[in-house]
Design a protein around this motif. Structure first.
Motif, PDB file in Angstrom:
ATOM      1  N   PHE A  98      58.528  25.581 -40.682  1.00 19.90           N
ATOM      2  CA  PHE A  98      58.634  25.144 -39.289  1.00 19.90           C
ATOM      3  C   PHE A  98      60.071  24.756 -38.953  1.00 19.90           C
ATOM      4  CE2 PHE A  98      58.435  21.862 -35.979  1.00 19.90           C
ATOM      5  CZ  PHE A  98      57.758  22.556 -34.986  1.00 19.90           C
ATOM      6  N   GLN A  99      60.722  24.038 -39.873  1.00 18.08           N
ATOM      7  CA  GLN A  99      62.098  23.609 -39.634  1.00 18.08           C
ATOM      8  C   GLN A  99      63.037  24.803 -39.518  1.00 18.08           C
ATOM      9  OE1 GLN A  99      63.471  20.610 -42.365  1.00 18.08           O
ATOM     10  NE2 GLN A  99      65.586  20.737 -41.673  1.00 18.08           N
ATOM     11  N   LEU A 100      62.833  25.816 -40.358  1.00 19.28           N
ATOM     12  CA  LEU A 100      63.693  27.004 -40.296  1.00 19.28           C
ATOM     13  C   LEU A 100      63.487  27.760 -38.989  1.00 19.28           C
ATOM     14  CD1 LEU A 100      65.761  28.865 -41.580  1.00 19.28           C
ATOM     15  CD2 LEU A 100      63.889  30.070 -42.730  1.00 19.28           C
ATOM     16  N   ILE A 101      62.237  27.863 -38.543  1.00 17.55           N
ATOM     17  CA  ILE A 101      61.957  28.535 -37.277  1.00 17.55           C
ATOM     18  C   ILE A 101      62.664  27.818 -36.129  1.00 17.55           C
ATOM     19  CG2 ILE A 101      60.157  29.046 -35.574  1.00 17.55           C
ATOM     20  CD1 ILE A 101      58.258  29.585 -37.911  1.00 17.55           C
ATOM     21  N   MET A 102      62.540  26.486 -36.096  1.00 21.08           N
ATOM     22  CA  MET A 102      63.176  25.707 -35.039  1.00 21.08           C
ATOM     23  C   MET A 102      64.701  25.817 -35.112  1.00 21.08           C
ATOM     24  SD  MET A 102      60.798  24.373 -33.146  1.00 21.08           S
ATOM     25  CE  MET A 102      60.033  25.981 -33.383  1.00 21.08           C
ATOM     26  N   GLN A 103      65.223  25.751 -36.337  1.00 22.69           N
ATOM     27  CA  GLN A 103      66.666  25.821 -36.544  1.00 22.69           C
ATOM     28  C   GLN A 103      67.221  27.176 -36.101  1.00 22.69           C
ATOM     29  OE1 GLN A 103      68.757  27.072 -40.489  1.00 22.69           O
ATOM     30  NE2 GLN A 103      68.130  24.948 -40.765  1.00 22.69           N
ATOM     31  N   SER A 104      66.559  28.235 -36.504  1.00 21.43           N
ATOM     32  CA  SER A 104      67.061  29.578 -36.186  1.00 21.43           C
ATOM     33  C   SER A 104      66.902  29.900 -34.712  1.00 21.43           C
ATOM     34  CB  SER A 104      66.336  30.633 -37.034  1.00 21.43           C
ATOM     35  OG  SER A 104      64.942  30.642 -36.757  1.00 21.43           O
ATOM     36  N   PHE A 105      65.953  29.236 -34.040  1.00 22.87           N
ATOM     37  CA  PHE A 105      65.764  29.454 -32.615  1.00 22.87           C
ATOM     38  C   PHE A 105      66.786  28.656 -31.801  1.00 22.87           C
ATOM     39  CE2 PHE A 105      63.772  28.117 -28.575  1.00 22.87           C
ATOM     40  CZ  PHE A 105      63.616  29.371 -27.999  1.00 22.87           C
ATOM     41  N   ALA A 106      66.973  27.387 -32.179  1.00 23.23           N
ATOM     42  CA  ALA A 106      67.838  26.495 -31.407  1.00 23.23           C
ATOM     43  C   ALA A 106      69.322  26.719 -31.670  1.00 23.23           C
ATOM     44  CB  ALA A 106      67.471  25.040 -31.696  1.00 23.23           C
ATOM     45  N   SER A 107      69.678  26.972 -32.917  1.00 22.98           N
ATOM     46  CA  SER A 107      71.103  27.146 -33.245  1.00 22.98           C
ATOM     47  C   SER A 107      71.278  28.202 -34.331  1.00 22.98           C
ATOM     48  CB  SER A 107      71.713  25.815 -33.704  1.00 22.98           C
ATOM     49  OG  SER A 107      70.964  25.271 -34.773  1.00 22.98           O
ATOM     50  N   PRO A 108      71.035  29.462 -33.977  1.00 25.51           N
ATOM     51  CA  PRO A 108      71.149  30.532 -34.965  1.00 25.51           C
ATOM     52  C   PRO A 108      72.599  30.774 -35.369  1.00 25.51           C
ATOM     53  CG  PRO A 108      70.868  31.460 -32.790  1.00 25.51           C
ATOM     54  CD  PRO A 108      70.681  29.970 -32.647  1.00 25.51           C
ATOM     55  N   PRO A 109      72.826  31.258 -36.591  1.00 23.94           N
ATOM     56  CA  PRO A 109      74.188  31.623 -36.989  1.00 23.94           C
ATOM     57  C   PRO A 109      74.746  32.642 -35.999  1.00 23.94           C
ATOM     58  CG  PRO A 109      72.700  31.680 -38.875  1.00 23.94           C
ATOM     59  CD  PRO A 109      71.843  31.509 -37.656  1.00 23.94           C
ATOM     60  N   PRO A 110      75.956  32.439 -35.487  1.00 26.13           N
ATOM     61  CA  PRO A 110      76.511  33.328 -34.453  1.00 26.13           C
ATOM     62  C   PRO A 110      76.472  34.808 -34.824  1.00 26.13           C
ATOM     63  CG  PRO A 110      77.907  31.404 -34.743  1.00 26.13           C
ATOM     64  CD  PRO A 110      76.888  31.354 -35.839  1.00 26.13           C
ATOM     65  N   GLU A 111      76.697  35.104 -36.113  1.00 25.11           N
ATOM     66  CA  GLU A 111      76.773  36.506 -36.522  1.00 25.11           C
ATOM     67  C   GLU A 111      75.436  37.239 -36.452  1.00 25.11           C
ATOM     68  OE1 GLU A 111      77.735  34.060 -40.275  1.00 25.11           O
ATOM     69  OE2 GLU A 111      77.510  33.695 -38.143  1.00 25.11           O
TER      70      GLU A 111
END
Length: 200
Positions: A98-111
């Protein structure tokens, strides 16, 4: 799925969720997964592709655990409450996922932000389907732009989800019936939107 590849992905989810994309260590993933660094790059090619695969894995797991087909149909408020409850239950069962999903949605790596955005576009479309159901049953005034009305309803929907999330965090065993006041509140706010709130 290959057992070793599956193990790498599960460990990668934990590592990326805890440390974020940049600070996550592929060496740590190797150590915990019990594999060589060469094997990670054999399966995934790069840290970037490993992160993308970990996000894909997490989203796929969420879609299996919380199938959209089980979502209440035809009742916008019940859908909002149901989806919030499922989100909280899922976050307790799979905290790192869940944390990874939220993290990748809210602040994904720019690249890889653009690539990840495509994964989430389909999920966001589900909300629009239910918002659009409301507009199928109403006629907007000639001076009201659909886009503006749509944004207002989405705002109310997101506010309802916020209230439902806060309530369920304090009452994790709440039933749908116990949360009906939130549904009533949403409908009251929708009535204000439809009729206006200023005495003429």
């Amino acid at each position: 799925m290959d057992d070793k590849r599956d193990k790498i992905l599960k460990v990668a989810v934990e590592e990326f969720a805890e440390h974020g994309y940049k600070a996550a260590s592929t060496n740590q993933i190797c150590e915990v997964a019990g594999v060589s660094k060469g094997l990670i790059f054999h399966y995934f090619g790069s840290k970037e592709k490993l992160y993308t695969a970990a996000v894909e894995y997490s989203i796929d797991l969420a879609m299996v655990e919380v199938p959209v087909s089980d979502m209440p149909v035809g009742d916008f408020v019940q859908m909002a409450i149901w989806s919030t409850k499922q989100k909280l239950d899922f976050s307790k069962k799979y905290p790192a996922v869940f944390q990874l999903i939220m993290q990748s949605f809210a602040s994904p790596p720019p690249e890889i932000a653009e690539k990840l955005a495509s994964y989430y576009a389909e999920l966001m479309n589900i909300q629009d389907i239910y918002v659009n159901q409301i507009f199928e049953n109403i006629t907007l005034r000639a001076d009201v732009a659909y886009e503006d009305a749509h944004d207002v309803v989405v705002g109310l929907f997101e506010y309802t989800i916020k209230l439902a999330t806060e309530y369920m965090q304090g009452h994790p065993d709440a039933t749908m019936e116990e949360m009906q006041p939130l549904g009533d509140k949403f409908m009251n706010m929708m009535a204000i939107v439809e009729r206006g709130m200023v005495e003429k």
